[in-house]
Design a protein around this motif. Structure first.
Motif, PDB file in Angstrom:
ATOM      1  N   PRO A  72      30.418  39.789 -28.814  1.00  0.00           N
ATOM      2  CA  PRO A  72      29.457  39.035 -29.615  1.00  0.00           C
ATOM      3  C   PRO A  72      28.206  38.684 -28.797  1.00  0.00           C
ATOM      4  O   PRO A  72      28.314  38.133 -27.717  1.00  0.00           O
ATOM      5  N   MET A 390      15.903  25.017 -22.301  1.00  0.00           N
ATOM      6  CA  MET A 390      15.118  25.960 -23.108  1.00  0.00           C
ATOM      7  C   MET A 390      13.694  25.467 -23.283  1.00  0.00           C
ATOM      8  O   MET A 390      13.450  24.279 -23.411  1.00  0.00           O
ATOM      9  N   SER A 395      13.308  31.498 -27.776  1.00  0.00           N
ATOM     10  CA  SER A 395      14.360  31.822 -26.808  1.00  0.00           C
ATOM     11  C   SER A 395      15.739  31.493 -27.372  1.00  0.00           C
ATOM     12  O   SER A 395      15.864  30.770 -28.346  1.00  0.00           O
ATOM     13  N   THR A 396      16.730  32.054 -26.718  1.00  0.00           N
ATOM     14  CA  THR A 396      18.106  31.858 -27.173  1.00  0.00           C
ATOM     15  C   THR A 396      18.984  31.548 -25.977  1.00  0.00           C
ATOM     16  O   THR A 396      18.794  32.114 -24.911  1.00  0.00           O
ATOM     17  N   SER A 397      19.907  30.643 -26.175  1.00  0.00           N
ATOM     18  CA  SER A 397      20.857  30.373 -25.113  1.00  0.00           C
ATOM     19  C   SER A 397      22.247  30.206 -25.709  1.00  0.00           C
ATOM     20  O   SER A 397      22.435  29.387 -26.599  1.00  0.00           O
ATOM     21  N   ASP A 398      23.173  31.020 -25.258  1.00  0.00           N
ATOM     22  CA  ASP A 398      24.536  30.961 -25.799  1.00  0.00           C
ATOM     23  C   ASP A 398      25.523  30.595 -24.701  1.00  0.00           C
ATOM     24  O   ASP A 398      25.358  30.978 -23.557  1.00  0.00           O
ATOM     25  N   THR A 399      26.548  29.879 -25.088  1.00  0.00           N
ATOM     26  CA  THR A 399      27.637  29.583 -24.154  1.00  0.00           C
ATOM     27  C   THR A 399      28.930  30.033 -24.803  1.00  0.00           C
ATOM     28  O   THR A 399      29.277  29.546 -25.875  1.00  0.00           O
ATOM     29  N   MET A 400      29.588  30.992 -24.213  1.00  0.00           N
ATOM     30  CA  MET A 400      30.827  31.516 -24.798  1.00  0.00           C
ATOM     31  C   MET A 400      31.940  31.519 -23.776  1.00  0.00           C
ATOM     32  O   MET A 400      32.232  32.532 -23.156  1.00  0.00           O
ATOM     33  N   PRO A 401      32.572  30.382 -23.596  1.00  0.00           N
ATOM     34  CA  PRO A 401      33.673  30.349 -22.642  1.00  0.00           C
ATOM     35  C   PRO A 401      34.983  30.713 -23.348  1.00  0.00           C
ATOM     36  O   PRO A 401      35.155  30.446 -24.537  1.00  0.00           O
ATOM     37  N   ALA A 416      29.588  21.907 -21.619  1.00  0.00           N
ATOM     38  CA  ALA A 416      28.300  22.590 -21.641  1.00  0.00           C
ATOM     39  C   ALA A 416      27.286  21.742 -22.371  1.00  0.00           C
ATOM     40  O   ALA A 416      27.616  21.044 -23.322  1.00  0.00           O
ATOM     41  N   THR A 417      26.068  21.796 -21.915  1.00  0.00           N
ATOM     42  CA  THR A 417      25.017  21.096 -22.642  1.00  0.00           C
ATOM     43  C   THR A 417      23.794  22.008 -22.737  1.00  0.00           C
ATOM     44  O   THR A 417      23.577  22.867 -21.904  1.00  0.00           O
ATOM     45  N   VAL A 418      23.043  21.817 -23.801  1.00  0.00           N
ATOM     46  CA  VAL A 418      21.800  22.544 -23.972  1.00  0.00           C
ATOM     47  C   VAL A 418      20.743  21.532 -24.347  1.00  0.00           C
ATOM     48  O   VAL A 418      21.001  20.613 -25.109  1.00  0.00           O
ATOM     49  N   GLY A 419      19.584  21.682 -23.804  1.00  0.00           N
ATOM     50  CA  GLY A 419      18.526  20.772 -24.206  1.00  0.00           C
ATOM     51  C   GLY A 419      17.178  21.354 -23.918  1.00  0.00           C
ATOM     52  O   GLY A 419      17.041  22.284 -23.132  1.00  0.00           O
TER      53      GLY A 419
ATOM     54  N   LEU B 332      28.458  27.810 -27.971  1.00  0.00           N
ATOM     55  CA  LEU B 332      27.143  27.271 -28.337  1.00  0.00           C
ATOM     56  C   LEU B 332      26.200  28.449 -28.515  1.00  0.00           C
ATOM     57  O   LEU B 332      26.070  29.264 -27.614  1.00  0.00           O
ATOM     58  N   ILE B 334      22.278  28.942 -29.375  1.00  0.00           N
ATOM     59  CA  ILE B 334      21.104  28.091 -29.572  1.00  0.00           C
ATOM     60  C   ILE B 334      19.832  28.928 -29.642  1.00  0.00           C
ATOM     61  O   ILE B 334      19.485  29.633 -28.686  1.00  0.00           O
ATOM     62  N   THR B 339      16.640  20.870 -29.234  1.00  0.00           N
ATOM     63  CA  THR B 339      18.048  20.694 -29.570  1.00  0.00           C
ATOM     64  C   THR B 339      18.720  19.865 -28.501  1.00  0.00           C
ATOM     65  O   THR B 339      18.432  20.019 -27.324  1.00  0.00           O
ATOM     66  N   ALA B 341      22.483  19.571 -27.533  1.00  0.00           N
ATOM     67  CA  ALA B 341      23.799  20.083 -27.913  1.00  0.00           C
ATOM     68  C   ALA B 341      24.726  20.007 -26.725  1.00  0.00           C
ATOM     69  O   ALA B 341      24.316  20.183 -25.582  1.00  0.00           O
TER      70      ALA B 341
END
Lengths: 476, 402
Positions: A72, A390, A395-401, A416-419, B332, B334, B339, B341
């Motif tokens: 994915p 970000m 832009s895109t940021s994914d976290t897939m653990p 995980a954090t995104v900001g 996640l 994004i 955001t 998150a």
């Protein structure tokens, strides 16, 4: 801009990484990948028959395996066509094999590495340096006092000749078999150059050894192999740097790294890669750690069009531990898909993963991780921490653990954090007289500090400069 | 991968179900289209990591499990003032238009093999309609499965400025020989400024394979809160999803599970932030004993135009046995930088120090452990507004701990 910052920018980082040379080689294979190519490479290197056979087996596996396309959100690899790649280029160096005196190198190659600052680094801080240009290691040096202790640091091709027994036993057998993935198989078939590091029992190499890989030619692939064997109770820090200028055609880098960490041994593997933005960086790196051994991976992924890299550690012996620190920066048109894989296969094993990513101008960063705790790996613990920063909504940021836990007596934590970059922080810095770009740059430097502080100073400076370069002038 | 179409399935079967229920033409068409889709659509995606699929839905023998013409259930529906809670067959007359307009809109019947199968064959389910301005707290649907296979479809439609709290309880009734299959689709479409809490407590017996997909779509200022309790079944695949399509809308997905013996629970909570100023909170707590296995995927997907998003996810699993397995993947995704998150997941066992502390205060070890497990569920139980639901869940948990 403050005067301090002006001082930092005096080094023209762009010129340092983006310059390119006329292509100048003494021998190169045809584009594409056939049994013939593999035989030619092996013959050109005077390899023993068993290595040729291993290459051919890997080639067979490569041809059978499908391209990885079903993950994915993975980078698009449809442009990667092995038939368009020159797998092997021997640069025009008079001396057969590598030279050990910097001044013996042809001027154009020397210039390249001079601009990258390799000789200075060696003078200042390193116990050994190897430099690879295209497919061959062109320079290799090791301080005498380490050689006297039995430490080996040489290029991989030479190691096949001089340490045949060790290479035969460890090369793509126990750690990274070619069947691991399509690009490991490709690597197994046409690998060339790289480093061989052997540290005998009870030996601590207290200065890092360094290798630098540079791709200079258009449309080439670089497939260096690094094999590190750290015997019982030894210690070594290996640093790898990579770069390639920008060309219109795509480049493929598909390296292989195998690390064997003996009982009570400690290996640190640091890498800062800054491949040009047309390079596909598809690597396989793996370590096997024996009882009470410790493995540390530190990596900065800055360049490349697409990176797929998940250094893996197999914690095989009781009390073994692993530490991953990664940073990824994706700008326009880049897809950095990176993470970490840890298998806890023994009791009392520990791992930590710390991942930071920054994406801007439509860049895409992924953290893709796997933590596996086998049944019987009692009292194991793992902690994963991912932070993403970000800059814009392109832009895109994914976290897939992924976490597979087969044992109850464990302690597993993932966070995980995104900001976005904090408006308040920027306002605060601006109100103290910094302009917008500098404020953002300063926030990013602070964000990646936990990574840079783990690196030797040379690399920390380089990483910061690369970040500066990525940030420069492109912020609104 | 597509599953083999059971031989007992044909257009005649579907027509027979539809005719028997005196359904309007559009629903028959929807069913027939779903039946046709079975030829092409795949089973739901399951997580795969090197060398393994986390849940093997292909292995189910749909031929053996699906007996469409012998479906039987006993369903009790409790309604509140102003809310219409009806079996579909009684709703076609008065609410025919609302049904036609909303059925299959939030939950695409052809999204996968199991939803298509369920849409083609469902014989039970409930239509819940909350008109504008109505506030209702006491809607209950208690369903008992009495046949080899049972397919259920629930549609909730709320109008502007309404609120409703719904409790669904699913259990096995008369036992039939061999393995069974229960399929439960729930879709919620909300109006502006409307609040829905949908709690579901599943306690099927251990011969039953259970598939559920619950999907909501929020309006502006709307809220959909899900509570998904999974205690029973041999294998459960549960997907709870909200699409935040209205600006300033919110969702909460609270999950609780307790697996024992050789139960396999594949639980998924997913949210898509599509509008501005939306908030999501995903909280799941589960316990595994014996050889039970849990698979968890949580997805927080923030779209390109989802400005000012807040999104949180936490998943905690407690393992009571070495033979159990807990797999988790909180994701996640994004696309918008404006955001905030975060997600976290932990797996562990009952805290030794806590246990030591309690046993040293002369609480027997087994009792101490049970108390700690009950305490572990408290953050999830606290989110449940319906007393009956919370008490039922607590009771099921403590029964399992004996």
């Amino acid at each position: 801009m403050s005067s301090d910052q002006n001082h930092l920018k005096e080094t023209d980082t762009e010129a340092r990484f983006e310059f390119k040379k006329e292509q100048n080689s003494s021998f190169q294979t045809e584009k594409g990948l056939t049994e013939e190519t593999v035989r030619v490479i092996s013959e050109d290197k005077d390899e023993p028959e068993w290595m040729l056979q291993r290459r051919l087996r890997a080639l067979e596996q490569f041809q059978k395996m499908p391209m990885p396309t079903d993950w994915p959100g993975q980078p698009d690899l449809s442009e990667v066509d092995v038939n368009e790649i020159v797998p092997y280029i021997r640069p025009d160096v008079e001396t057969r094999g590598s030279v050990d005196d910097w001044t013996d190198l042809p001027d154009d190659i020397k210039d390249t590495f001079d601009k990258l600052g390799i000789p200075e680094a060696e003078k200042n801080a390193l116990s050994g340096v190897g430099a690879q240009y295209e497919s061959e290691v062109v320079y290799q040096n090791m301080q005498e006092r380490w050689q006297d202790k039995g430490v080996v640091f040489m290029n991989m091709d030479q190691a096949v000749q001089e340490h045949e027994d060790l290479v035969k036993e460890y090369f793509m057998t126990k750690c990274v078999p070619p069947s691991d993935n399509k690009f490991a198989a490709l690597h197994g078939a046409i690998w060339s150059g790289g480093s061989f590091v052997y540290v005998p029992e009870d030996t601590t190499v207290d200065m890092p050894v360094q290798a630098y890989f540079r791709m200079n030619s258009e449309g080439m692939g670089q497939f260096e192999h690094t094999l590190i064997i750290a015997e019982e109770n030894s210690e070594v820090h290996y640093i790898e740097g990579c770069s390639a200028p920008k060309y219109s055609a795509f480049n493929l880098h598909s390296g292989g790294v195998e690390v064997f960490v003996g009982e009570d041994a400690h290996v640190q593997y640091s890498t800062v890669q800054n491949w040009s933005k047309n390079t596909y960086n598809l690597n396989t790196k793996r370590a096997i750690v024996e009882k009470n051994g410790r493995m540390e991976w530190i990596s900065g992924s800055m360049g490349s069009k697409a990176t797929m890299l998940y250094p893996a550690t197999i914690l095989k012996g009781r009390g073994a531990s692993d530490n991953h620190i990664t940073i990824a920066f994706a700008g326009e048109g880049q897809n950095i898909d990176t993470g970490a894989k840890v298998y806890h296969n023994a009791p009392d094993t520990k791992s930590t993963i710390e991942s930071k990513s920054i994406s801007k101008d439509g860049g895409r960063t992924n953290y893709r991780g796997l933590v596996h705790i086998s049944e019987g790996a009692r009292n194991s613990s793992t902690a994963v921490e991912c932070d993403a920063l970000m800059f814009d909504n392109e832009s895109t940021s994914d976290t897939m653990p992924y976490m597979e836990i087969n044992e109850s007596s464990v302690d597993v934590a993932h966070e995980a954090t995104v900001g976005k970059i904090g408006d308040e922080d920027i306002f605060y810095l601006q109100s103290r007289g910094l302009d917008d770009d500098d404020a953002k740059q300063m926030i990013v430097s602070g964000f990646i500090e936990p990574i840079t502080e783990e690196l030797p100073i040379e690399y920390a400076v380089e990483l910061n400069r690369l970040v500066e370069l990525e940030m420069e002038g492109s912020l609104g | 991968m597509s599953a083999q179409l059971p031989a007992s399935l044909s257009e005649e079967t579907v027509r027979e179900i539809s005719d028997g229920r005196d359904e309007p033409e559009w629903l028959l068409e929807t069913r027939l289209s779903a039946l046709e889709a079975l030829e092409t659509v795949d089973l739901p995606d399951v997580i795969q990591t090197p060398g393994r699929r986390w849940t093997d839905l292909e292995a189910l023998d749909y031929e053996e499990l699906v007996d469409p013409l012998n479906q039987s259930d006993k369903t009790e529906r409790v309604t509140d003032e102003g809310v219409h809670v009806l079996p579909f067959t009684e709703a076609f007359g008065e609410f025919g238009d609302v049904l036609e307009e909303n059925f299959g809109q939030t939950l695409d019947p052809e999204s996968n093999y199991l939803t298509a199968l369920s849409t083609a064959l469902f014989t039970t389910g409930t239509f819940i309609y909350v008109p504008e301005g109505v506030d209702a707290e006491d809607v209950k649907v208690r369903a008992e499965m009495n046949s080899k296979s049972l397919f259920s479809h629930t549609l909730v439609v709320t109008e502007d400025s309404s609120s409703v709290t719904i409790l669904e309880r699913i259990e096995s009734g008369d036992s039939t020989e061999g393995d069974r299959y229960f399929s439960n689709l729930v879709e919620i479409t909300t109006g502006e400024n409307s609040y829905v809490q949908y709690g579901s407590l599943q306690n099927l017996d251990d011969d039953t394979y259970h598939y559920t997909l619950k999907r909501g779509d929020t309006g502006v200022y709307g809220t959909i809160n899900w509570i998904e309790g999974n205690m029973g079944s041999r294998l459960t695949r549960s997907d709870v999803e909200t699409e935040l399509n209205g600006d300033s809308s919110e969702t909460q997905i609270v999950g609780a599970f307790f697996g024992h013996e050789d139960q396999h629970l594949d639980l998924n909570a997913r949210v898509w932030h599509q509008a501005e100023n939306t908030t999501a909170d995903l909280v799941t707590r589960g316990v595994l004993d014996d050889e039970a296995r849990s698979v968890y995927e949580g997805v927080q997907d923030v779209g390109r135009d989802a400005w000012n998003t807040s999104s949180y996810q936490r998943e905690n699993t407690l393992m009571l046995s070495d033979e159990s397995e807990a797999d988790a993947s909180p994701k996640l995704i994004i696309h918008n930088h404006d955001t905030e998150a975060s997600h976290s997941a932990t797996v562990g066992q009952v805290d030794r120090e806590d246990l030591f502390y309690m046993t040293s205060r002369s609480v027997p070890e087994r009792t101490a452990r049970n108390m700690l497990v009950e305490g572990f569920f408290v953050p999830v139980l606290d989110e449940i507004a319906v007393d009956e639901f919370r008490e039922d869940l607590e009771e099921l948990i403590s029964a399992r701990l004996r």
